[in-house]
Design a protein around this motif. Sequence first.
Motif, short mmCIF file in Angstrom:
data_model
loop_
_atom_site.label_atom_id
_atom_site.label_comp_id
_atom_site.label_asym_id
_atom_site.label_seq_id
_atom_site.Cartn_x
_atom_site.Cartn_y
_atom_site.Cartn_z
N ALA A 16 7.99 -0.26 4.59
CA ALA A 16 7.87 -0.78 5.96
C ALA A 16 7.07 -2.08 5.89
O ALA A 16 6.04 -2.13 5.22
CB ALA A 16 7.15 0.22 6.84
N VAL A 17 7.55 -3.09 6.59
CA VAL A 17 6.83 -4.36 6.59
C VAL A 17 5.91 -4.40 7.81
O VAL A 17 6.38 -4.35 8.95
CB VAL A 17 7.82 -5.55 6.63
CG1 VAL A 17 7.05 -6.87 6.64
CG2 VAL A 17 8.77 -5.49 5.43
N LEU A 18 4.61 -4.46 7.55
CA LEU A 18 3.63 -4.59 8.64
C LEU A 18 3.39 -6.08 8.83
O LEU A 18 2.89 -6.76 7.94
CB LEU A 18 2.34 -3.86 8.28
CG LEU A 18 2.50 -2.37 7.94
CD1 LEU A 18 1.16 -1.75 7.59
CD2 LEU A 18 3.16 -1.61 9.08
N THR A 19 3.77 -6.57 10.00
CA THR A 19 3.83 -8.02 10.19
C THR A 19 2.54 -8.64 10.69
O THR A 19 2.33 -9.85 10.55
CB THR A 19 4.96 -8.33 11.18
OG1 THR A 19 4.84 -7.39 12.27
CG2 THR A 19 6.32 -8.19 10.55
N GLY A 20 1.68 -7.82 11.31
CA GLY A 20 0.45 -8.39 11.86
C GLY A 20 -0.74 -7.45 11.72
O GLY A 20 -0.60 -6.23 11.63
N HIS A 21 -1.92 -8.02 11.70
CA HIS A 21 -3.17 -7.29 11.47
C HIS A 21 -3.59 -6.48 12.70
O HIS A 21 -3.32 -6.87 13.83
CB HIS A 21 -4.25 -8.33 11.13
CG HIS A 21 -5.44 -7.76 10.45
ND1 HIS A 21 -6.45 -7.13 11.14
CD2 HIS A 21 -5.77 -7.70 9.14
CE1 HIS A 21 -7.37 -6.73 10.27
NE2 HIS A 21 -6.97 -7.07 9.05
N LEU A 22 -4.28 -5.39 12.44
CA LEU A 22 -4.80 -4.53 13.52
C LEU A 22 -5.64 -5.31 14.53
O LEU A 22 -5.58 -5.08 15.74
CB LEU A 22 -5.66 -3.43 12.87
CG LEU A 22 -6.59 -2.60 13.76
CD1 LEU A 22 -5.80 -1.63 14.63
CD2 LEU A 22 -7.58 -1.82 12.93
N LEU A 23 -6.43 -6.28 14.04
CA LEU A 23 -7.35 -6.99 14.94
C LEU A 23 -6.65 -8.03 15.82
O LEU A 23 -7.30 -8.70 16.61
CB LEU A 23 -8.46 -7.66 14.12
CG LEU A 23 -9.37 -6.68 13.38
CD1 LEU A 23 -10.38 -7.42 12.51
CD2 LEU A 23 -10.10 -5.78 14.36
N MET A 62 -1.09 6.19 13.22
CA MET A 62 -0.87 6.78 11.89
C MET A 62 -1.11 5.74 10.79
O MET A 62 -1.69 6.03 9.76
CB MET A 62 0.56 7.32 11.77
CG MET A 62 0.74 8.62 12.47
SD MET A 62 -0.46 9.83 11.85
CE MET A 62 -1.02 10.54 13.37
N VAL A 63 -0.65 4.51 11.03
CA VAL A 63 -0.88 3.44 10.05
C VAL A 63 -2.39 3.19 9.93
O VAL A 63 -2.92 2.98 8.84
CB VAL A 63 -0.13 2.15 10.45
CG1 VAL A 63 -0.41 1.04 9.46
CG2 VAL A 63 1.37 2.40 10.56
N TYR A 88 0.83 -1.21 0.00
CA TYR A 88 0.00 0.00 0.00
C TYR A 88 0.86 1.26 0.00
O TYR A 88 1.95 1.26 0.59
CB TYR A 88 -0.84 0.07 1.27
CG TYR A 88 -1.94 -0.96 1.42
CD1 TYR A 88 -3.03 -0.96 0.57
CD2 TYR A 88 -1.91 -1.89 2.46
CE1 TYR A 88 -4.06 -1.89 0.73
CE2 TYR A 88 -2.93 -2.81 2.64
CZ TYR A 88 -4.00 -2.80 1.77
OH TYR A 88 -5.02 -3.70 1.94
N GLU A 89 0.33 2.33 -0.58
CA GLU A 89 0.90 3.65 -0.34
C GLU A 89 0.35 4.12 1.01
O GLU A 89 -0.85 3.93 1.28
CB GLU A 89 0.45 4.65 -1.42
CG GLU A 89 1.10 4.45 -2.77
CD GLU A 89 2.61 4.67 -2.77
OE1 GLU A 89 3.10 5.43 -1.90
OE2 GLU A 89 3.30 4.06 -3.61
N GLY A 90 1.17 4.73 1.82
CA GLY A 90 0.69 5.24 3.11
C GLY A 90 0.99 6.73 3.22
O GLY A 90 1.94 7.11 3.91
N GLY A 119 -5.92 3.97 6.79
CA GLY A 119 -6.96 2.99 6.46
C GLY A 119 -6.41 1.58 6.37
O GLY A 119 -7.02 0.71 5.75
N ILE A 120 -5.26 1.38 6.99
CA ILE A 120 -4.59 0.08 6.86
C ILE A 120 -4.57 -0.64 8.22
O ILE A 120 -5.17 -1.68 8.37
CB ILE A 120 -3.16 0.27 6.31
CG1 ILE A 120 -3.26 0.86 4.89
CG2 ILE A 120 -2.40 -1.04 6.30
CD1 ILE A 120 -1.97 1.39 4.36
#
Length: 488
Positions: free
Chosen positions: A401-408, A365-366, A103-105, A370-371
């Motif tokens: 940036a590598v986002l490794t886990g979901h918000l939930l 911020m992430v 995604y673009e952030g 909307g991510i």
Amino acid sequence: MIISEPSPVIASLSLQRCIEPGCRASYGINERLYVCSRCGGLLDVELSEEQIGEARSLRSLWRERRRSFDVPDRSGVWRFRELLPFGDSPPIVSLGEGNTPLYEGPRSASYCGLDALQLKHQGCNPTGSFKDTGMTTAVTQARLLGVRLLVCASTGNTSASLAAYAARAGLLCAIMVPEGQVSHAKLAQSLDYGAKVLEIEGNFDACMRVMRELAHDESIYLVNSINPFRIEGQKTVAAELAEQLDWQVPDHLVVPGGNLGNSSAFGKGFHELFKLGLINRVPRITIVQAAGAAPFANLFLKHERELTIEVPSFDIVNLDHPHTLASAIKIGAPVSWKKAWRALHWTGGQVLTVNEQEIADAKVMVGRDGIGCEPASATTVAGIKKLVAKGAIKNDEQVVAVLTGHLLKDTDYVIKYHSQQLTISEEGIPENEQRIVGNFSNQPVKVEASQSAIKKVLERVHVQLLCLLKCASRLLLRIWGRALIALG
Ligand code: F0G
């Protein structure tokens, strides 16, 4: 074009090799090992150099496979099977992992002071974390070896992933977690997938120690990232990312660091792609640790000048009591640190720490892009902000940036942050740092169920938005004015 047949050439040439320079012992690809039996060093899966010729023609094949409906082709890991050490038609255990969005952030970018920032969301995997990309290969290897019982130590995500893949394979699994230190969402996953959940009094490192001892038993297969087949699956994310960027790698790749399997995998992935001639440079890998759980950052601080060494002979000083609210990376004795060091060596990488407040604010911020992500993942954005501020990343450089886990994965943390109730009360943390301020908190509003009451609230939101817009335009005018003055 046949797109679902595994490449026969590569698998037969693979072996396992000790990474220690003084040892380099090699083992058959189907020997059930986790570390070198001669010296105790970490093991790599090694693919033969003879692949180089064929690999160059693989880009289009890999892309083409995305159009297929075959399970291995649909998987973002098995799509790259020429990079994997499996023979003809392995008994693949897949849940359709990988192929995650880049995604673009824009809001995260401006928060960090960057022109642009891309977020590779590994939380969009089947069980909500990056672990699935390695679990598919480790559980497939387990099937090849004929093991019945799979085990792991975990802060929650590895266990959720193992539980799902073991269930999928019809294999038994037992997971060991530190009692009271794993988010409910992660625990809930493991329970529903049918894992035997063992909770111990102690932290992740204690779980890891016990599980490593247990894994000497021939009937048990350990699938933590010390298992080189986990790293093999995870390394394919480097190829997937390179493909998403049309085989141009970013200047910087930023990952969180816990047990250090993921950074090791990215290092190996990019190193192999480079050796295969599929990319013409490697990204600089930055590992970000939580300040209270940062044994690797401490090591880097002490030995940075020795980054010319591929595999160090000095040792890491483990932490007995790591602490952070980013529970996924609350680790004091990272098992894969030597491989992570090697990733830094190969890519000219760096390590830094971020504190609890920085993690919490970056995470919001992430979310505002909307991510969303879980706290451990937000260390990346917090780390980038710090590096931009000190000039170590230029604002026009390309950063992923590598986002490794979901918000939930950890909603308890989220709710506490937004209601100003997020605290960390561990020994050794100064009192003024124990409360995390909800700088960007967004609290629910209690409202009467009537049109007029709701309208009033919405009007207030409207006014706030207008104020924000006014402030932003004033700021822009000021910057523009200054720029015009500077230009004379
Ligand atoms: N981010 C998340 C969301 C994680 O779950 C983990 C590790 C990491 C980052 C760190 O990755 O260990 O490869 O450096 N979680 C492990 C677990 C320890 O048991 O779920 P690493």
